[in-house]
Write an enzyme that holds these catalytic residues in place. Structure first.
Site, PDB file in Angstrom:
ATOM      1  N   ALA A  82      50.589  58.847 -20.877  1.00 43.29           N
ATOM      2  CA  ALA A  82      49.285  58.709 -19.122  1.00 43.29           C
ATOM      3  C   ALA A  82      49.170  60.709 -19.404  1.00 43.29           C
ATOM      4  O   ALA A  82      48.287  61.038 -19.124  1.00 43.29           O
ATOM      5  CB  ALA A  82      50.004  58.253 -18.046  1.00 43.29           C
ATOM      6  N   THR A  83      50.434  61.693 -19.974  1.00 45.13           N
ATOM      7  CA  THR A  83      50.167  63.169 -19.819  1.00 45.13           C
ATOM      8  C   THR A  83      48.973  63.413 -20.117  1.00 45.13           C
ATOM      9  O   THR A  83      47.900  63.928 -20.392  1.00 45.13           O
ATOM     10  CB  THR A  83      51.032  63.762 -20.406  1.00 45.13           C
ATOM     11  OG1 THR A  83      52.168  63.490 -18.706  1.00 45.13           O
ATOM     12  CG2 THR A  83      50.547  65.140 -20.400  1.00 45.13           C
ATOM     13  N   ASN A 163      52.605  57.104  -6.953  1.00 51.17           N
ATOM     14  CA  ASN A 163      54.061  56.901  -7.796  1.00 51.17           C
ATOM     15  C   ASN A 163      54.727  56.768  -6.861  1.00 51.17           C
ATOM     16  O   ASN A 163      55.934  56.379  -7.392  1.00 51.17           O
ATOM     17  CB  ASN A 163      53.805  57.879  -9.207  1.00 51.17           C
ATOM     18  CG  ASN A 163      54.070  59.075  -8.908  1.00 51.17           C
ATOM     19  OD1 ASN A 163      52.624  59.433  -7.914  1.00 51.17           O
ATOM     20  ND2 ASN A 163      54.494  60.015  -8.916  1.00 51.17           N
ATOM     21  N   GLN A 190      49.814  54.157 -12.590  1.00 57.73           N
ATOM     22  CA  GLN A 190      51.279  53.000 -11.491  1.00 57.73           C
ATOM     23  C   GLN A 190      50.615  51.799 -11.228  1.00 57.73           C
ATOM     24  O   GLN A 190      51.531  50.481 -11.245  1.00 57.73           O
ATOM     25  CB  GLN A 190      51.439  54.290 -10.939  1.00 57.73           C
ATOM     26  CG  GLN A 190      52.641  54.954 -10.485  1.00 57.73           C
ATOM     27  CD  GLN A 190      54.253  54.229 -11.725  1.00 57.73           C
ATOM     28  OE1 GLN A 190      54.966  52.901 -11.408  1.00 57.73           O
ATOM     29  NE2 GLN A 190      55.485  55.241 -11.255  1.00 57.73           N
ATOM     30  N   SER A 211      49.048  53.376 -19.004  1.00 52.73           N
ATOM     31  CA  SER A 211      50.135  53.956 -19.508  1.00 52.73           C
ATOM     32  C   SER A 211      51.319  52.680 -19.897  1.00 52.73           C
ATOM     33  O   SER A 211      51.264  51.928 -19.522  1.00 52.73           O
ATOM     34  CB  SER A 211      51.370  54.574 -18.595  1.00 52.73           C
ATOM     35  OG  SER A 211      52.662  54.870 -18.855  1.00 52.73           O
ATOM     36  N   HIS A 213      54.853  52.591 -20.830  1.00 56.11           N
ATOM     37  CA  HIS A 213      56.089  52.550 -20.398  1.00 56.11           C
ATOM     38  C   HIS A 213      56.588  52.350 -18.986  1.00 56.11           C
ATOM     39  O   HIS A 213      57.613  51.365 -18.590  1.00 56.11           O
ATOM     40  CB  HIS A 213      57.222  53.471 -20.396  1.00 56.11           C
ATOM     41  CG  HIS A 213      57.001  54.774 -19.870  1.00 56.11           C
ATOM     42  ND1 HIS A 213      57.554  54.766 -19.367  1.00 56.11           N
ATOM     43  CD2 HIS A 213      56.068  56.126 -19.848  1.00 56.11           C
ATOM     44  CE1 HIS A 213      57.694  56.144 -18.268  1.00 56.11           C
ATOM     45  NE2 HIS A 213      56.562  56.700 -18.693  1.00 56.11           N
ATOM     46  N   THR A 251      48.043  60.455 -37.534  1.00 59.17           N
ATOM     47  CA  THR A 251      48.574  58.662 -37.053  1.00 59.17           C
ATOM     48  C   THR A 251      48.697  57.750 -35.881  1.00 59.17           C
ATOM     49  O   THR A 251      49.386  58.354 -35.564  1.00 59.17           O
ATOM     50  CB  THR A 251      48.731  58.770 -38.857  1.00 59.17           C
ATOM     51  OG1 THR A 251      49.166  59.298 -39.508  1.00 59.17           O
ATOM     52  CG2 THR A 251      49.231  57.265 -39.157  1.00 59.17           C
ATOM     53  N   CYS A 339      59.645  63.449 -13.553  1.00 61.79           N
ATOM     54  CA  CYS A 339      59.108  64.311 -13.806  1.00 61.79           C
ATOM     55  C   CYS A 339      59.762  65.597 -12.518  1.00 61.79           C
ATOM     56  O   CYS A 339      60.108  66.958 -13.283  1.00 61.79           O
ATOM     57  CB  CYS A 339      57.849  64.711 -14.353  1.00 61.79           C
ATOM     58  SG  CYS A 339      56.501  64.718 -12.464  1.00 61.79           S
TER      59      CYS A 339
END
Length: 399
Positions: A82-83, A163, A190, A211, A213, A251, A339
């Site tokens: 996401a970043t 979030n 989120q 995202s 994860h 890749t 974060c």
């Protein structure tokens, strides 16, 4: 594929930090494991069978993620998370905005740092950024955005779901008030899997950050949705051997794409069941806390239509989140977003923006749960919090 019953989360300590990252679903792991062991070719080498097999996994994953949010697969660019997606959206559009004289950007004071960080850099590059302050519930309403629009406004960036407190933003309402020449970006990292998120239901933003994860997929994987009418205006961040329709160099990680795709497909299929379970766990958790802690404050929106069930941000006046962290070594939770959780003395910018004060931010803690959380864990977590609060209050009274 491994059945859900085979998945076991730690029983001690208890994991209540799904907002930071979700466990890898065993069905996702099975797909990734097969990919890593059997289909290890480079998807860019479609000149032979190994490359074509890897490419087929990526094509399938793109289709699965696209289906999850209600779009066509060609509109998605896979990224490292996401970043990167937020950075690609925000920095990638700058040259176009500058060329068209649209050097004013609108965002909110409660965005994730992967939006606020780029915005700070964008200001250094000569753009003007307006940060809208939220209502006390964390919401940004359409009229608030409308009041900030100027003739030079070229981009609006509003997250889909906060979030830290779980407030859902009225994206369709915001989209409806935007002039047609204003590009609309939303960080939905989120939101997917925590609400009924589709592009159509959210007003069809031009750019959407996703995202892996956060939906029981692998870390290091995400995507950026780019609307067809905007794609030509986005410049890549990375250059080299170009993949992803010329939007990204490097890749592509086949196994990560496959995992993301499988995770998205599971969200698409099981969303109703997941949401029902999270609502039930939330009710159980808060009923137990409210029954014993009369001073409990719940940060965020009170209407279930406008908040995620799985994120609960609470505050006990007079007790700091640092006190709670020290008192609860066996309960995994965050004082804010992941974060910032390791920064000593960090005060949540979200709670500060919602309340206008530092003290509520020092006293707030985010607990988040999900697909693999059990009722037993919820009850035990509530008991641990109650015991910690009562112990701290006794110590404060004796001081």
């Amino acid at each position: 594929m491994a059945p859900l019953a085979d998945f076991k989360i730690m029983t001690d300590p208890i994991y209540m930090d799904y907002g930071a990252s979700t466990p890898l679903d065993p069905r996702v792991h099975a797909v990734m494991d097969d990919c890593m062991h059997n289909d290890f070719g480079n998807a860019g080498a479609r000149i032979h069978a190994f490359g074509m097999k890897a490419a087929s996994h990526i094509d399938l994953a793109r289709e699965q993620v696209a289906d999850c949010i209600g779009t066509k697969k060609d509109s998605l660019v896979f990224t490292s998370g996401a970043t990167e997606s937020n950075n690609m959206a925000l920095f990638g559009i700058l040259d176009y905005l500058r060329a068209t004289g649209k050097t004013h950007i609108i965002t909110t004071a409660v965005e994730h740092k992967s939006v606020l960080g780029p915005m700070a850099e964008i200001e250094k590059r000569g753009f003007t950024v307006t940060y809208i302050q939220p209502k006390p519930c964390g919401m940004i309403e359409g009229n608030m955005v409308a009041a900030a629009i100027t003739p030079q406004t070229g981009l609006v960036s509003v997250q889909a779901l906060n979030n830290e407190v779980g407030t859902i933003q009225p994206l369709a309402e915001i989209r409806a008030i935007l002039p047609k020449d204003v590009i609309f970006h939303s960080d939905a990292a989120q939101a997917v899997g925590k609400m009924n998120f589709t592009l159509a239901e959210c007003g069809n933003p031009d750019l959407v950050t996703l995202s892996s994860h956060k939906i029981y997929g692998p870390k290091g994987m995400g995507a950026l949705y780019i609307a067809p009418n905007v794609r030509a205006h986005i410049k890549p961040l990375l250059f080299g051997s170009m993949y992803e329709g010329g939007m990204r160099a490097g890749t592509v990680a086949t196994e990560l794409c496959a995992g993301f795709g499988q995770a998205a497909e599971l969200v698409h299929i099981e969303l109703a069941d997941d949401l029902a379970k999270m609502e039930s766990l939330r009710t159980l958790f808060l009923k137990k806390l409210k029954g014993t802690l009369p001073d409990l404050v719940i940060n965020g929106h009170s209407d279930s239509k406008w908040r995620a069930a799985n994120i609960i941000n609470i505050r006990i006046p007079g007790i700091t989140n640092e006190d709670m962290l020290a008192a609860l070594p066996d309960l995994a939770f965050s004082p804010s977003s992941a974060c910032n959780a390791t920064r000593t003395g960090y005060i949540s910018h979200v709670i500060r923006a919602m309340t206008g004060a530092d003290q509520p931010a020092r006293e707030s803690m985010r607990l988040s749960f999900g697909r693999f959380t059990t009722e037993m864990e919820i009850v035990r977590a509530a008991d641990m919090i109650i015991n910690a609060v009562q112990t701290i209050q006794k110590m404060q009274g004796a001081a």
